[in-house]
Scaffold this motif. Structure first.
Motif, PDB file in Angstrom:
ATOM      1  N   THR A 142     -19.962 -27.900  66.205  1.00 29.40           N
ATOM      2  CA  THR A 142     -20.707 -27.359  65.073  1.00 29.40           C
ATOM      3  C   THR A 142     -21.559 -28.455  64.433  1.00 29.40           C
ATOM      4  OG1 THR A 142     -18.983 -25.729  64.661  1.00 29.40           O
ATOM      5  CG2 THR A 142     -20.491 -26.211  62.849  1.00 29.40           C
ATOM      6  N   GLU A 143     -20.975 -29.638  64.307  1.00 33.25           N
ATOM      7  CA  GLU A 143     -21.703 -30.753  63.734  1.00 33.25           C
ATOM      8  C   GLU A 143     -22.947 -31.059  64.571  1.00 33.25           C
ATOM      9  OE1 GLU A 143     -21.710 -32.101  61.031  1.00 33.25           O
ATOM     10  OE2 GLU A 143     -23.239 -33.582  61.594  1.00 33.25           O
ATOM     11  N   LEU A 144     -22.772 -31.117  65.884  1.00 31.81           N
ATOM     12  CA  LEU A 144     -23.920 -31.368  66.767  1.00 31.81           C
ATOM     13  C   LEU A 144     -24.965 -30.265  66.619  1.00 31.81           C
ATOM     14  CD1 LEU A 144     -22.383 -32.623  70.134  1.00 31.81           C
ATOM     15  CD2 LEU A 144     -23.357 -33.945  68.267  1.00 31.81           C
ATOM     16  N   ILE A 145     -24.481 -29.038  66.538  1.00 34.73           N
ATOM     17  CA  ILE A 145     -25.415 -27.912  66.404  1.00 34.73           C
ATOM     18  C   ILE A 145     -26.240 -28.067  65.131  1.00 34.73           C
ATOM     19  CG2 ILE A 145     -25.565 -25.423  66.015  1.00 34.73           C
ATOM     20  CD1 ILE A 145     -23.047 -25.178  67.843  1.00 34.73           C
ATOM     21  N   ARG A 146     -25.563 -28.402  64.043  1.00 35.06           N
ATOM     22  CA  ARG A 146     -26.294 -28.577  62.777  1.00 35.06           C
ATOM     23  C   ARG A 146     -27.360 -29.656  62.919  1.00 35.06           C
ATOM     24  NH1 ARG A 146     -23.907 -25.244  59.617  1.00 35.06           N
ATOM     25  NH2 ARG A 146     -21.638 -25.150  59.395  1.00 35.06           N
ATOM     26  N   GLN A 147     -26.981 -30.742  63.573  1.00 36.80           N
ATOM     27  CA  GLN A 147     -27.945 -31.817  63.801  1.00 36.80           C
ATOM     28  C   GLN A 147     -29.180 -31.314  64.526  1.00 36.80           C
ATOM     29  OE1 GLN A 147     -24.933 -35.087  64.872  1.00 36.80           O
ATOM     30  NE2 GLN A 147     -26.830 -35.677  65.924  1.00 36.80           N
ATOM     31  N   VAL A 148     -28.925 -30.641  65.654  1.00 34.78           N
ATOM     32  CA  VAL A 148     -30.029 -30.176  66.489  1.00 34.78           C
ATOM     33  C   VAL A 148     -30.867 -29.142  65.752  1.00 34.78           C
ATOM     34  CG1 VAL A 148     -30.580 -28.822  68.538  1.00 34.78           C
ATOM     35  CG2 VAL A 148     -28.961 -30.720  68.694  1.00 34.78           C
ATOM     36  N   VAL A 149     -30.200 -28.238  65.052  1.00 37.26           N
ATOM     37  CA  VAL A 149     -30.937 -27.227  64.302  1.00 37.26           C
ATOM     38  C   VAL A 149     -31.809 -27.903  63.246  1.00 37.26           C
ATOM     39  CG1 VAL A 149     -30.702 -25.365  62.619  1.00 37.26           C
ATOM     40  CG2 VAL A 149     -29.340 -25.319  64.712  1.00 37.26           C
ATOM     41  N   ALA A 150     -31.248 -28.875  62.573  1.00 39.59           N
ATOM     42  CA  ALA A 150     -32.020 -29.577  61.544  1.00 39.59           C
ATOM     43  C   ALA A 150     -33.243 -30.245  62.171  1.00 39.59           C
ATOM     44  CB  ALA A 150     -31.146 -30.620  60.845  1.00 39.59           C
ATOM     45  N   GLU A 151     -33.027 -30.906  63.299  1.00 42.04           N
ATOM     46  CA  GLU A 151     -34.135 -31.581  63.965  1.00 42.04           C
ATOM     47  C   GLU A 151     -35.201 -30.568  64.379  1.00 42.04           C
ATOM     48  OE1 GLU A 151     -32.751 -34.143  67.037  1.00 42.04           O
ATOM     49  OE2 GLU A 151     -34.778 -34.532  67.812  1.00 42.04           O
ATOM     50  N   ALA A 152     -34.759 -29.449  64.911  1.00 42.52           N
ATOM     51  CA  ALA A 152     -35.707 -28.418  65.343  1.00 42.52           C
ATOM     52  C   ALA A 152     -36.464 -27.867  64.149  1.00 42.52           C
ATOM     53  CB  ALA A 152     -34.966 -27.296  66.081  1.00 42.52           C
ATOM     54  N   GLU A 153     -35.758 -27.652  63.039  1.00 39.77           N
ATOM     55  CA  GLU A 153     -36.420 -27.115  61.849  1.00 39.77           C
ATOM     56  C   GLU A 153     -37.459 -28.102  61.333  1.00 39.77           C
ATOM     57  OE1 GLU A 153     -33.024 -26.105  59.485  1.00 39.77           O
ATOM     58  OE2 GLU A 153     -33.125 -23.975  60.035  1.00 39.77           O
ATOM     59  N   GLY A 154     -37.159 -29.369  61.514  1.00 38.98           N
ATOM     60  CA  GLY A 154     -38.125 -30.384  61.134  1.00 38.98           C
ATOM     61  C   GLY A 154     -39.437 -30.254  61.899  1.00 38.98           C
ATOM     62  N   GLU A 155     -39.376 -29.678  63.065  1.00 40.13           N
ATOM     63  CA  GLU A 155     -40.588 -29.488  63.865  1.00 40.13           C
ATOM     64  C   GLU A 155     -41.160 -28.084  63.707  1.00 40.13           C
ATOM     65  OE1 GLU A 155     -40.906 -31.101  67.655  1.00 40.13           O
ATOM     66  OE2 GLU A 155     -39.067 -32.289  67.557  1.00 40.13           O
ATOM     67  N   GLY A 156     -40.661 -27.376  62.703  1.00 42.67           N
ATOM     68  CA  GLY A 156     -41.229 -26.066  62.417  1.00 42.67           C
ATOM     69  C   GLY A 156     -40.607 -24.929  63.185  1.00 42.67           C
ATOM     70  N   LEU A 157     -39.535 -25.191  63.878  1.00 37.59           N
ATOM     71  CA  LEU A 157     -38.865 -24.124  64.620  1.00 37.59           C
ATOM     72  C   LEU A 157     -37.753 -23.512  63.775  1.00 37.59           C
ATOM     73  CD1 LEU A 157     -38.561 -26.150  67.930  1.00 37.59           C
ATOM     74  CD2 LEU A 157     -39.869 -24.039  67.682  1.00 37.59           C
ATOM     75  N   TRP A 158     -37.366 -22.297  64.124  1.00 35.77           N
ATOM     76  CA  TRP A 158     -36.171 -21.736  63.479  1.00 35.77           C
ATOM     77  C   TRP A 158     -35.257 -21.177  64.577  1.00 35.77           C
ATOM     78  CZ3 TRP A 158     -35.600 -16.477  64.332  1.00 35.77           C
ATOM     79  CH2 TRP A 158     -36.768 -15.766  64.687  1.00 35.77           C
ATOM     80  N   PRO A 159     -33.951 -21.328  64.420  1.00 37.21           N
ATOM     81  CA  PRO A 159     -33.020 -20.944  65.481  1.00 37.21           C
ATOM     82  C   PRO A 159     -32.901 -19.428  65.605  1.00 37.21           C
ATOM     83  CG  PRO A 159     -31.801 -21.649  63.537  1.00 37.21           C
ATOM     84  CD  PRO A 159     -33.263 -21.885  63.244  1.00 37.21           C
TER      85      PRO A 159
END
Lengths: 402, 402
Positions: A142-159
DNA sequence: GCTATTTCGTCATGCCGATTTACAAATTAG
DNA sequence: CTAATTTGTAAATCGGCATGACGAAATAGC
């Protein structure tokens, strides 16, 4: 004039959508998206001619897709031809992202893939998970997922969804791990242990690996057999671009196809199953090696060094594979067989005897056997891309969730 | 919330029709027909509620189907309920007919089946066709077809198509017999040798047998393995209500699944194939009998009389079947296995050892093995019904051809 | 027997989605 | 600079189903 052949048909884009006018529209949205994803930037007119709709119809479809953030207008094309230049459209790089995750025996991995198919964020954590209880492992994940989601959101993506590959059997609800021997998990509902709010799909590593091969492999046909060996030996049967799962979801158990009916006993109840000859444990034993960490790497290393015991063990395993695959090929008539996952690392020593055996037992043209180019990344990529495919297959379902 | 599982999807009624408004209408015509065929006479309102359309929509669909002669209005229902009674509709018994034909090794057969599924005319001619050239055999068959068509026309039916079952491999064009060892035919285009003007489909006997089982068997699941032994040993794989044909159309070659990797050589190039243990020839040899006419009948007769040699031979064959089917079941996870065609006559002596072997090699619940109730009629019925299904799946295609 | 109720089949109308037709815009060919 | 070509969009049309209303034909209750 010929009447139709009664045969199994493909899933294809959005084939599950209802047969109504709205369903038709949703399928057409999907067709536009698929065309643009497959053939780079195109004008509305080009899309229209490709999918067989009129420019007017495509215009409204594109409008809707742009409004939902799935398409981007790149602006006027630089034309060499006569006529007004079209305005290039492309699948958005700032729209929904598929989050893929993998629970491996000695690592955790997560990645985010955008609609274009490029991986935009990833996180990997090494560490043995064998016989750890699900809760701490999934907390880490879950921690890794949050990291990746945050990084993706930083690039304008949404999960848009989360797909998790696990080395074990998964119930047809796509949430519950029925049994994962190498992790020591059984009947674990991942839905309660992973971030809520994201559509979740859990599936077998081997299945995701096969899907990755189907979607990302070069020249991968729509009918093939994908063999992998993570948890025992599994095969995924791909028919007409879709996975064949079986009534209970247990299809593809290549590891328990009998190779010698009177061979050694197998925990499955049978005798002489392929796993008794080509399973990790059997090969290690035959090679005279002790089981330990990174067993595949060990085998590959020794074989590369020229260790004759290891090479012989792998040759014999290849022969056993050849026998079992002969049966499978006779039953399924696939266009090819692909060795994926960890197996791809051992391929140089497995393949010759495997191909030999298959050829010896085949009369006509021999079913080609190849090695996946995706390596150990397959399952993770397959998971992430499965989410992306779901969006491409029914864009209307996620539109406006941004 | 769960994302979709990526998996092979069914054909279903009319799934091949184009994704347009007209296609939608054609699919709805099919749904009306299917509902009426499956659930006897129904009123328009009953059909509407069953297929999820409004009464008004069903009305226009029914009108069209009546005009094309596919439906009949039976008149007012005698109701026990309050309200205006509906007008019963039923699939027409005087519309299109499916003509099925079978080229057997020692017989020819033709039948006509109406939309309701009842056989309305038939003709059979005994006589060995082994090693006769195609022309005279197909001339005889044509004669039988003319007879049956004439008889059907006498009852107000008109032929909507012809489907021919042959004991051999058929090319994917569904016209050309690639190889029929028991007839001695190869690369024969039946299209030029059979009555023109009728849409023609040629397919393997085993495939039509499996389809018959699927459509006419009692409680037949949508995923099963249909095993038959006419030309060698063949299995048809039915996935989600459709045949799995394989890339080259060669799927289902159960006869050449290895049972013992070092067993006797097989003409296919392999060793120890199932056919070497359970093929007709092998069983006759093991039983100490000479090959001749009606070999299956001979075996069944002797076994029934208690001939221990024959019984042992069949027991051993059953065991070999068990080994091969273990592999198949592990790969495909079907809901059941059905023994069809000529095999059904030998089932009493094959089944016990077959089931034993399968159970011995299976850990969890054992895949149930049953015997087809259709007997040797399966392929012929499957052929005729395949034409009927084609009409039911796309009524618009044949409307107005009467 | 009479009326209210229920259900069936059909009609007129409206909605939705794609096609058709027309047209302005933007480019190349001559 | 004009003709030709292609693109994108707007307006009108068409095909198909849904909605809502209505007459028809039965039962239920008085």
């Amino acid at each position: 004039m010929t009447a139709p052949l009664h045969e199994a048909r493909p899933s294809g884009p959005g084939r599950a959508l209802p047969d109504t006018q709205q369903g038709m529209r949703r399928r057409n949205l999907a067709r536009v998206l698929h065309a643009l994803r497959a053939e780079g930037p195109l004008s509305r007119a080009a899309v229209a001619s490709r999918i067989g709709l009129t420019r007017a119809a495509v215009s409204t479809l594109v409008d809707e897709l742009i409004r939902s953030g799935l398409l981007e207008e790149l602006g006027p094309e630089r034309p060499g031809r006569v006529g007004r230049p079209g305005s290039a459209l492309a699948v958005s790089g700032r729209g929904p992202a598929g989050i893929g995750a993998e629970v491996g025996v000695d690592h955790l991995a997560v990645c985010a893939v955008d609609l274009r198919g490029t991986t935009r964020a990833r996180a990997i954590r090494q560490g043995a998970n064998r016989d750890r209880s699900p809760e701490p492992v999934l907390a880490e994940l879950t921690e890794l997922i949050r990291q990746v989601v945050a990084e993706a959101e930083g690039e304008g993506l949404w999960p848009a969804g989360l797909a998790v590959a696990v080395p074990g059997l998964v119930a047809r609800d796509a949430r519950t791990v029925v049994r994962a021997p190498n992790l020591g998990w059984h009947d674990t509902d991942l839905g309660t242990l992973l971030p809520a709010g994201l559509p979740l799909t859990v599936d077998n590593e081997a299945n995701f690996g096969a899907l990755a091969e189907l979607w990302l492999g070069e020249d991968t046909p729509r009918d093939f057999l994908h063999v992998s060996a993570e948890i025992g030996i599994g095969a995924a049967v791909v028919v007409d671009g879709g996975l064949l799962r079986g009534t209970r979801g247990f299809a593809g158990e290549l590891g328990h196809v009998p190779v010698r009916p009177d061979g050694p006993e197998c925990p499955c109840g049978g005798r002489g199953c392929l796993e008794q000859y080509a399973g990790e444990e059997a090969v290690l034993r035959a090679a005279g090696l002790e089981p330990g960490e990174d067993r595949v790497g060990l085998l590959a290393g020794r074989a590369a060094q020229g260790d004759e015991n290891v090479r012989r063990a792998l040759r014999d395993a290849g022969t056993a594979f050849g026998v079992a695959l002969t049966g499978a090929v006779n039953l399924l008539d696939p266009e090819s067989v692909v060795l994926g996952g960890e197996l791809s690392g051992l391929a140089p020593w497995l393949l010759p005897s495997l191909r030999d055996e298959l050829a010896r037992r085949t009369a006509g043209p021999v079913c080609p056997v190849s090695v996946s180019g995706l390596g150990p990344e397959g399952p993770l990529l397959g998971a992430a891309h499965s989410v992306v495919r779901a969006v491409l297959d029914d864009p209307a379902a996620v539109a406006g969730q941004a």
